[in-house]
Enzyme design. Structure first.
Site, PDB file in Angstrom:
ATOM      1  N   ASP A 159      40.509  41.388  48.726  1.00 54.98           N
ATOM      2  CA  ASP A 159      41.230  40.348  47.994  1.00 54.98           C
ATOM      3  C   ASP A 159      41.097  39.049  48.789  1.00 54.98           C
ATOM      4  O   ASP A 159      41.720  38.871  49.830  1.00 54.98           O
ATOM      5  CB  ASP A 159      42.702  40.743  47.850  1.00 54.98           C
ATOM      6  CG  ASP A 159      43.569  39.628  47.273  1.00 54.98           C
ATOM      7  OD1 ASP A 159      43.027  38.573  46.891  1.00 54.98           O
ATOM      8  OD2 ASP A 159      44.808  39.805  47.231  1.00 54.98           O
ATOM      9  N   LYS A 165      43.100  28.512  42.761  1.00 51.90           N
ATOM     10  CA  LYS A 165      43.655  28.336  44.104  1.00 51.90           C
ATOM     11  C   LYS A 165      42.786  27.435  44.979  1.00 51.90           C
ATOM     12  O   LYS A 165      43.183  27.076  46.090  1.00 51.90           O
ATOM     13  CB  LYS A 165      43.857  29.692  44.784  1.00 51.90           C
ATOM     14  CG  LYS A 165      44.921  30.561  44.106  1.00 51.90           C
ATOM     15  CD  LYS A 165      45.172  31.823  44.872  1.00 51.90           C
ATOM     16  CE  LYS A 165      46.075  32.784  44.101  1.00 51.90           C
ATOM     17  NZ  LYS A 165      47.438  32.279  43.909  1.00 51.90           N
ATOM     18  N   CYS A 225      55.050  37.929  44.524  1.00 51.25           N
ATOM     19  CA  CYS A 225      54.245  39.058  44.033  1.00 51.25           C
ATOM     20  C   CYS A 225      53.751  39.909  45.186  1.00 51.25           C
ATOM     21  O   CYS A 225      52.607  40.399  45.186  1.00 51.25           O
ATOM     22  CB  CYS A 225      53.075  38.564  43.186  1.00 51.25           C
ATOM     23  SG  CYS A 225      53.565  37.601  41.751  1.00 51.25           S
ATOM     24  N   GLN A 252      43.368  34.089  48.824  1.00 49.64           N
ATOM     25  CA  GLN A 252      43.883  33.095  49.764  1.00 49.64           C
ATOM     26  C   GLN A 252      42.838  32.682  50.797  1.00 49.64           C
ATOM     27  O   GLN A 252      42.971  31.630  51.427  1.00 49.64           O
ATOM     28  CB  GLN A 252      45.120  33.647  50.483  1.00 49.64           C
ATOM     29  CG  GLN A 252      46.299  33.954  49.581  1.00 49.64           C
ATOM     30  CD  GLN A 252      46.854  32.712  48.899  1.00 49.64           C
ATOM     31  OE1 GLN A 252      46.776  31.603  49.417  1.00 49.64           O
ATOM     32  NE2 GLN A 252      47.427  32.894  47.726  1.00 49.64           N
TER      33      GLN A 252
END
Length: 401
Positions: free
Chosen positions: A194, A220, A357, A197
């Site tokens: 993931d 993002k 989340c 970020q």
């Protein structure tokens, strides 16, 4: 060193909100006019579908759409056919997990962590429940970090999937993902990263990492909402069955049989996210032109400046003073974050309040929720000053000290 004054001129929102202090980039970044303009160009000058139209406008739209795939591939140092466009990181990670439902058994093990965003953890929780595969968690260290040593303790010959965040959306920590991937591959496991970020803050080279799958979202890193990327090694993508079926993903269709195109197209059923892909490509060009070294230096300077000033404020608790990616997660002592957030909103300071989340790490912190401020390329030390003044005001207002 970033020319933030010049950068802010690229973001139209500051034209009508000159006193805006936007500190919620970890949730979604602001959008520069360069991205807005290319999306507008598609809708105002083209607006047609891709791949199937045998006329000029469709050819032009298709060229822009597939050029965007090339841009993403270059951004990740991947191959063109290894880039699948999705609705976002969530859709990308769910695509992988759903495609592995028929590849897992009760003899297999899946490794994840309490540091994960729900989008990274929940798909594999679902797979675990459906297949009876064992779900295991990397134990976090005292700071809340994933370490190689802790990963080794849960890795076994039964490990089939490792699903971990590259950068935590709550703590801002960078996972030693390269070392973890190497160890997982020694056991024959695949690694799903993931990178939602990570992508806005650091250069990602999927070839050097040897990642099996990696996902991120456009919104993002200054791109449009509703567009994301799944990178996957070509042979793994072609071993996966699609989870959506319809137009443009099939090779042949008869009444009782059908075959699928090779990746990436087997996973892009129906009309794709054309404007989103075009906008994402422009956002990647924009971020790349600034440079990740400059972005890191700027964000680190703001983060360290904020931590220094916050450490002087009594009545708050900071949970991640050593974060590497500009995230400050904290609480006003004995005050619910949603209540404290009202003070920031009054002062036009946009921060996030809640569990982000990521409830497992919030519970690990022994909190019901937290406040989170994040810094990016358009933020200044003046933004930090206003933010810290709002923290002090919240402490005074709620009598936290």
């Amino acid at each position: 060193m970033l020319d933030v004054k010049k950068i802010r001129q690229d973001f139209p929102i500051y034209e009508t909100n000159q006193d805006l202090v936007y500190l919620d980039t970890a949730a979604s970044s602001l959008k520069p006019k360069q991205v807005i303009d290319v999306v507008d160009h598609y809708y105002s000058k083209l607006g047609v579908n891709v791949h199937r139209g045998v006329y000029g406008l469709s050819y032009e739209a298709t060229d822009l759409y597939e050029s965007a795939r090339h841009t993403v591939a270059k951004f990740l140092n991947a191959k063109f056919e290894e880039i699948v466009f999705t609705r976002g990181t969530t859709a990308s990670l769910n695509l992988v997990a759903s495609s592995y439902l028929d590849k897992m058994t009760e003899e297999d093990e899946i490794i994840t962590s309490e540091l994960e965003h729900h989008s990274s953890m929940l798909p594999w929780l679902h797979v675990s429940k459906k297949t009876k595969a064992k779900l295991k968690y990397v134990e976090l260290d005292t700071e809340g970090r994933i370490t190689v040593e802790a990963f080794k303790k849960v890795l076994s010959d039964k490990t089939k999937v490792v699903a971990l965040t590259y950068v935590s959306n709550v703590m801002g920590y960078i996972t030693p993902i390269k070392e973890i991937i190497d160890l997982a591959h020694q056991k024959g496991a695949i690694v799903v990263v993931d990178a939602a970020q990570a992508a806005p803050h650091m250069k990602i080279d999927v070839t050097a990492l040897n990642a099996d799958f990696l996902a991120f979202s456009g919104h993002k890193l200054c791109g449009p909402t509703g567009i994301g990327v799944l990178y996957g090694k070509r042979h793994l993508l072609n071993q996966m069955d699609p989870i959506e079926f319809g137009g443009d993903m099939s090779q042949t269709v008869d009444k009782f049989e059908a075959t699928w195109k090779d990746a990436p197209y087997r996973f892009e059923a129906g009309t794709p996210i054309i404007s989103g892909a075009i906008g994402l490509a422009r956002a990647l060009d924009y971020i790349t032109s600034i440079g990740f070294d400059a972005i890191h230096e700027h964000v680190k300077t703001l983060h360290d400046y904020a931590i220094h000033k916050l450490e002087e404020v009594k009545g708050i608790e900071i949970y991640n003073k050593t974060a590497e990616t500009g995230i400050v997660t904290f609480n006003v002592v004995d005050v619910h974050p949603h209540d404290a957030a009202s003070i920031f909103d009054k002062n036009k300071v946009c921060i996030r309040a809640g569990h982000h989340c990521a409830q497992p790490i919030t519970k690990w912190l022994k909190q019901i929720a937290t406040l989170r401020a994040t810094f990016y390329i358009y933020n200044t030390k003046e933004d930090v000053d206003v933010f810290v003044d709002s923290v002090k005001e919240a402490v005074r207002f709620f009598g936290a000290f």
